[in-house]
Design a protein around this motif. Structure first.
Motif, PDB file in Angstrom:
ATOM      1  N   GLU A 128      30.463  41.366  24.875  1.00  0.00           N
ATOM      2  CA  GLU A 128      30.332  40.002  25.391  1.00  0.00           C
ATOM      3  C   GLU A 128      31.112  39.015  24.527  1.00  0.00           C
ATOM      4  O   GLU A 128      31.826  38.136  25.043  1.00  0.00           O
ATOM      5  CB  GLU A 128      28.854  39.615  25.446  1.00  0.00           C
ATOM      6  CG  GLU A 128      28.587  38.308  26.163  1.00  0.00           C
ATOM      7  CD  GLU A 128      27.110  38.088  26.426  1.00  0.00           C
ATOM      8  OE1 GLU A 128      26.792  37.243  27.275  1.00  0.00           O
ATOM      9  OE2 GLU A 128      26.271  38.773  25.785  1.00  0.00           O
ATOM     10  N   GLU A 129      31.025  39.157  23.218  1.00  0.00           N
ATOM     11  CA  GLU A 129      31.723  38.234  22.329  1.00  0.00           C
ATOM     12  C   GLU A 129      33.237  38.393  22.425  1.00  0.00           C
ATOM     13  O   GLU A 129      33.981  37.401  22.401  1.00  0.00           O
ATOM     14  CB  GLU A 129      31.270  38.454  20.880  1.00  0.00           C
ATOM     15  CG  GLU A 129      29.859  37.964  20.594  1.00  0.00           C
ATOM     16  CD  GLU A 129      29.670  36.491  20.925  1.00  0.00           C
ATOM     17  OE1 GLU A 129      30.551  35.685  20.536  1.00  0.00           O
ATOM     18  OE2 GLU A 129      28.675  36.150  21.595  1.00  0.00           O
ATOM     19  N   ALA A 130      33.702  39.637  22.547  1.00  0.00           N
ATOM     20  CA  ALA A 130      35.151  39.877  22.667  1.00  0.00           C
ATOM     21  C   ALA A 130      35.696  39.242  23.938  1.00  0.00           C
ATOM     22  O   ALA A 130      36.786  38.642  23.933  1.00  0.00           O
ATOM     23  CB  ALA A 130      35.430  41.378  22.663  1.00  0.00           C
ATOM     24  N   ILE A 131      34.954  39.358  25.027  1.00  0.00           N
ATOM     25  CA  ILE A 131      35.375  38.771  26.303  1.00  0.00           C
ATOM     26  C   ILE A 131      35.415  37.248  26.199  1.00  0.00           C
ATOM     27  O   ILE A 131      36.398  36.611  26.604  1.00  0.00           O
ATOM     28  CB  ILE A 131      34.431  39.215  27.437  1.00  0.00           C
ATOM     29  CG1 ILE A 131      34.625  40.703  27.731  1.00  0.00           C
ATOM     30  CG2 ILE A 131      34.671  38.387  28.710  1.00  0.00           C
ATOM     31  CD1 ILE A 131      33.561  41.300  28.634  1.00  0.00           C
ATOM     32  N   THR A 156      33.570  33.531  36.610  1.00  0.00           N
ATOM     33  CA  THR A 156      33.749  34.731  37.436  1.00  0.00           C
ATOM     34  C   THR A 156      34.427  35.832  36.635  1.00  0.00           C
ATOM     35  O   THR A 156      34.016  36.996  36.685  1.00  0.00           O
ATOM     36  CB  THR A 156      34.591  34.388  38.676  1.00  0.00           C
ATOM     37  OG1 THR A 156      33.979  33.314  39.381  1.00  0.00           O
ATOM     38  CG2 THR A 156      34.725  35.590  39.600  1.00  0.00           C
ATOM     39  N   LEU A 157      35.479  35.457  35.896  1.00  0.00           N
ATOM     40  CA  LEU A 157      36.200  36.425  35.075  1.00  0.00           C
ATOM     41  C   LEU A 157      35.276  37.056  34.047  1.00  0.00           C
ATOM     42  O   LEU A 157      35.291  38.280  33.842  1.00  0.00           O
ATOM     43  CB  LEU A 157      37.373  35.731  34.377  1.00  0.00           C
ATOM     44  CG  LEU A 157      38.209  36.580  33.412  1.00  0.00           C
ATOM     45  CD1 LEU A 157      38.873  37.735  34.137  1.00  0.00           C
ATOM     46  CD2 LEU A 157      39.264  35.702  32.720  1.00  0.00           C
ATOM     47  N   CYS A 158      34.445  36.252  33.403  1.00  0.00           N
ATOM     48  CA  CYS A 158      33.512  36.761  32.401  1.00  0.00           C
ATOM     49  C   CYS A 158      32.556  37.780  33.022  1.00  0.00           C
ATOM     50  O   CYS A 158      32.311  38.854  32.453  1.00  0.00           O
ATOM     51  CB  CYS A 158      32.734  35.606  31.781  1.00  0.00           C
ATOM     52  SG  CYS A 158      31.661  36.095  30.417  1.00  0.00           S
ATOM     53  N   SER A 159      32.053  37.493  34.200  1.00  0.00           N
ATOM     54  CA  SER A 159      31.113  38.397  34.867  1.00  0.00           C
ATOM     55  C   SER A 159      31.770  39.731  35.204  1.00  0.00           C
ATOM     56  O   SER A 159      31.198  40.798  34.976  1.00  0.00           O
ATOM     57  CB  SER A 159      30.570  37.747  36.145  1.00  0.00           C
ATOM     58  OG  SER A 159      29.777  36.625  35.841  1.00  0.00           O
ATOM     59  N   VAL A 160      32.990  39.677  35.758  1.00  0.00           N
ATOM     60  CA  VAL A 160      33.691  40.905  36.136  1.00  0.00           C
ATOM     61  C   VAL A 160      33.967  41.767  34.908  1.00  0.00           C
ATOM     62  O   VAL A 160      33.743  42.991  34.917  1.00  0.00           O
ATOM     63  CB  VAL A 160      35.010  40.575  36.877  1.00  0.00           C
ATOM     64  CG1 VAL A 160      35.849  41.840  37.074  1.00  0.00           C
ATOM     65  CG2 VAL A 160      34.714  39.929  38.226  1.00  0.00           C
ATOM     66  N   LEU A 161      34.427  41.147  33.833  1.00  0.00           N
ATOM     67  CA  LEU A 161      34.747  41.900  32.618  1.00  0.00           C
ATOM     68  C   LEU A 161      33.486  42.442  31.939  1.00  0.00           C
ATOM     69  O   LEU A 161      33.488  43.566  31.417  1.00  0.00           O
ATOM     70  CB  LEU A 161      35.531  41.018  31.645  1.00  0.00           C
ATOM     71  CG  LEU A 161      36.945  40.629  32.099  1.00  0.00           C
ATOM     72  CD1 LEU A 161      37.552  39.621  31.147  1.00  0.00           C
ATOM     73  CD2 LEU A 161      37.845  41.853  32.228  1.00  0.00           C
ATOM     74  N   GLY A 172      35.005  49.697  27.363  1.00  0.00           N
ATOM     75  CA  GLY A 172      34.383  48.451  26.925  1.00  0.00           C
ATOM     76  C   GLY A 172      35.236  47.281  27.364  1.00  0.00           C
ATOM     77  O   GLY A 172      35.433  47.045  28.544  1.00  0.00           O
ATOM     78  N   TYR A 173      35.801  46.582  26.401  1.00  0.00           N
ATOM     79  CA  TYR A 173      36.744  45.511  26.727  1.00  0.00           C
ATOM     80  C   TYR A 173      37.978  45.658  25.861  1.00  0.00           C
ATOM     81  O   TYR A 173      37.894  45.919  24.661  1.00  0.00           O
ATOM     82  CB  TYR A 173      36.128  44.130  26.505  1.00  0.00           C
ATOM     83  CG  TYR A 173      37.158  43.038  26.686  1.00  0.00           C
ATOM     84  CD1 TYR A 173      37.653  42.746  27.953  1.00  0.00           C
ATOM     85  CD2 TYR A 173      37.690  42.353  25.593  1.00  0.00           C
ATOM     86  CE1 TYR A 173      38.633  41.784  28.133  1.00  0.00           C
ATOM     87  CE2 TYR A 173      38.667  41.385  25.762  1.00  0.00           C
ATOM     88  CZ  TYR A 173      39.133  41.110  27.030  1.00  0.00           C
ATOM     89  OH  TYR A 173      40.120  40.167  27.211  1.00  0.00           O
ATOM     90  N   CYS A 174      39.127  45.493  26.487  1.00  0.00           N
ATOM     91  CA  CYS A 174      40.410  45.603  25.800  1.00  0.00           C
ATOM     92  C   CYS A 174      41.267  44.416  26.207  1.00  0.00           C
ATOM     93  O   CYS A 174      41.294  44.034  27.380  1.00  0.00           O
ATOM     94  CB  CYS A 174      41.086  46.913  26.196  1.00  0.00           C
ATOM     95  SG  CYS A 174      42.801  47.073  25.648  1.00  0.00           S
ATOM     96  N   TYR A 210      43.521  51.966  28.551  1.00  0.00           N
ATOM     97  CA  TYR A 210      42.754  50.917  27.901  1.00  0.00           C
ATOM     98  C   TYR A 210      41.619  51.432  27.010  1.00  0.00           C
ATOM     99  O   TYR A 210      40.811  50.651  26.546  1.00  0.00           O
ATOM    100  CB  TYR A 210      42.194  49.949  28.959  1.00  0.00           C
ATOM    101  CG  TYR A 210      43.294  49.339  29.788  1.00  0.00           C
ATOM    102  CD1 TYR A 210      44.043  48.266  29.306  1.00  0.00           C
ATOM    103  CD2 TYR A 210      43.627  49.853  31.040  1.00  0.00           C
ATOM    104  CE1 TYR A 210      45.077  47.716  30.047  1.00  0.00           C
ATOM    105  CE2 TYR A 210      44.654  49.308  31.789  1.00  0.00           C
ATOM    106  CZ  TYR A 210      45.379  48.252  31.292  1.00  0.00           C
ATOM    107  OH  TYR A 210      46.401  47.709  32.022  1.00  0.00           O
ATOM    108  N   GLY A 211      41.558  52.732  26.774  1.00  0.00           N
ATOM    109  CA  GLY A 211      40.576  53.259  25.838  1.00  0.00           C
ATOM    110  C   GLY A 211      40.964  52.899  24.413  1.00  0.00           C
ATOM    111  O   GLY A 211      42.051  52.370  24.155  1.00  0.00           O
ATOM    112  N   PRO A 212      40.097  53.198  23.454  1.00  0.00           N
ATOM    113  CA  PRO A 212      40.379  52.853  22.046  1.00  0.00           C
ATOM    114  C   PRO A 212      41.713  53.398  21.534  1.00  0.00           C
ATOM    115  O   PRO A 212      42.428  52.713  20.799  1.00  0.00           O
ATOM    116  CB  PRO A 212      39.200  53.478  21.295  1.00  0.00           C
ATOM    117  CG  PRO A 212      38.101  53.517  22.302  1.00  0.00           C
ATOM    118  CD  PRO A 212      38.763  53.800  23.621  1.00  0.00           C
TER     119      PRO A 212
END
Length: 356
Positions: A128-131, A156-161, A172-174, A210-212
């Motif tokens: 959540e913080e990275a997004i 909206t973007l935050c919710s999708v990510l 996760g998030y990249c 988009y993996g680590p």
């Protein structure tokens, strides 16, 4: 970049293709395209001429798509659909066609309520913080992503990510996903559809991008280097002679799928084919850019100059005139069979794994 509209007073727009722009902002009379991106007042005359004529091209395509869908009762992969996709999907039909061709619609239908359950579940604070850190960096030149917009697409973007980060824990998030999800939202204007299209891209069309370890992404950048070596040896020799790695030259091309690299309308035309034909399209785009500007690239005198020239080749009339550009990507690179791409991927992946 899409066709340009006259200056509009945002928050009061009811003008045709831009009618979905309902942003509340202190800025008025901003020249924007149909996606909400600010446009310069003074364009190159060739670009202006193309953008003025392009709506007529889209209108003809829309009529043909309408007849096709009516006759077939839906979208299914076929040589005819492939030809139509390469010539461009009308904006009004783009979300529907992408959902059908990518398999995203089928996945969404098979998982009713899943997207909402992801948003309502326990959250990983690091994701959540990275997004949230990246939200303000996403399309600052788009009026719909500003905090003053109403509705503000940052939410909206935050919710999708967030949903995707919890759906695919291996990713996760990249960084880069914010730009991709942002474009999906602009096209679909629907959170859940954007989520499932992101799932199609990250989970199936571009595995391991988009993996680590980003092994898929690194592999494809190496594959591009091999393709340039085979098809444009002088450019490959220059890059290698400068001691330059392909990942430093084209990483943004691949990780952002040309978002913020090529004009908006051109990117969406590339994505039309990406959702239907797969990741090989990215190589065709990259090879076309390099081949079209081969002489310009070969004039580079050092690493800094080379990097600058790779940025410059993604600008100008050649990429703005998306209809011609899309024709070029299927002719300029020549033959590019999937079997050859697969072999190159296997070889490059093995080499990367051996390097650790």
């Amino acid at each position: 970049m899409a066709w340009l509209l006259p200056p509009v007073s945002l928050g009061h727009s009811s003008c045709g293709v831009c009618s979905y722009l309902a942003c509340s902002t202190a800025d008025t009379h901003i020249r924007v395209d149909p996606y909400g991106f600010e446009q310069p007042e003074n364009l190159d005359s060739a670009d202006e001429a193309f953008l003025s004529a392009y709506p007529a091209v889209l209108a003809r395509r829309a009529a043909k798509w309408s007849r096709l869908l009516k006759a077939r009762g839906g979208v299914r992969r076929s040589p005819t659909v492939k030809r139509y996709v390469r010539k461009g999907i009308p904006l009004a039909l783009r979300a529907h066609v992408w959902m059908a061709l990518s398999g995203a619609q089928e996945r969404m239908d098979q998982n009713p309520g899943y997207y909402q359950r992801l948003l309502q579940g326990e959250r990983d604070r690091s994701i959540e913080e990275a997004i949230k850190t990246d939200l303000n960096r996403t399309f600052p030149d788009n009026v719909q992503f500003r905090k003053t917009a109403e509705p503000c697409l940052q939410k909206t973007l935050c919710s999708v990510l967030l949903a995707y980060g919890h759906h695919n824990r291996g990713v996760g998030y990249c960084q880069g996903l914010n730009f991709i999800a942002g474009y999906l939202i602009l096209v679909t204007k629907n959170e859940e559809q954007s989520f499932w299209l992101l799932d199609a891209l990250v989970g199936r069309i571009l595995p391991d991008y988009y993996g680590p370890a980003m092994l898929g992404l690194k592999t494809d950048q190496e594959v591009l280097g091999e393709l340039v070596r085979a098809k444009l040896p002088a450019v490959a020799a220059l890059v290698e002679g400068c001691g330059m790695q392909w990942t430093l030259l084209v990483s943004r091309w691949f990780i952002c799928l040309f978002v913020d690299v090529l004009p908006v309308e051109t990117v969406l035309r590339v994505w039309d084919c990406l959702f239907n034909e797969g990741s090989k399209i990215l190589f065709r785009v990259a090879l076309t850019l390099i081949k079209q500007h081969q002489e310009f690239i070969l004039e580079a005198t050092d690493i800094s100059d080379l990097c600058d020239r790779f940025k410059q080749i993604t600008r100008g009339s050649f990429v703005t005139e998306c209809h011609t550009f899309m024709q070029k990507i299927f002719s300029e690179p020549g033959s590019l069979p999937m079997t050859a791409v697969t072999r190159l991927r296997e070889r490059c992946r093995a080499r990367l794994l051996a390097q650790g």
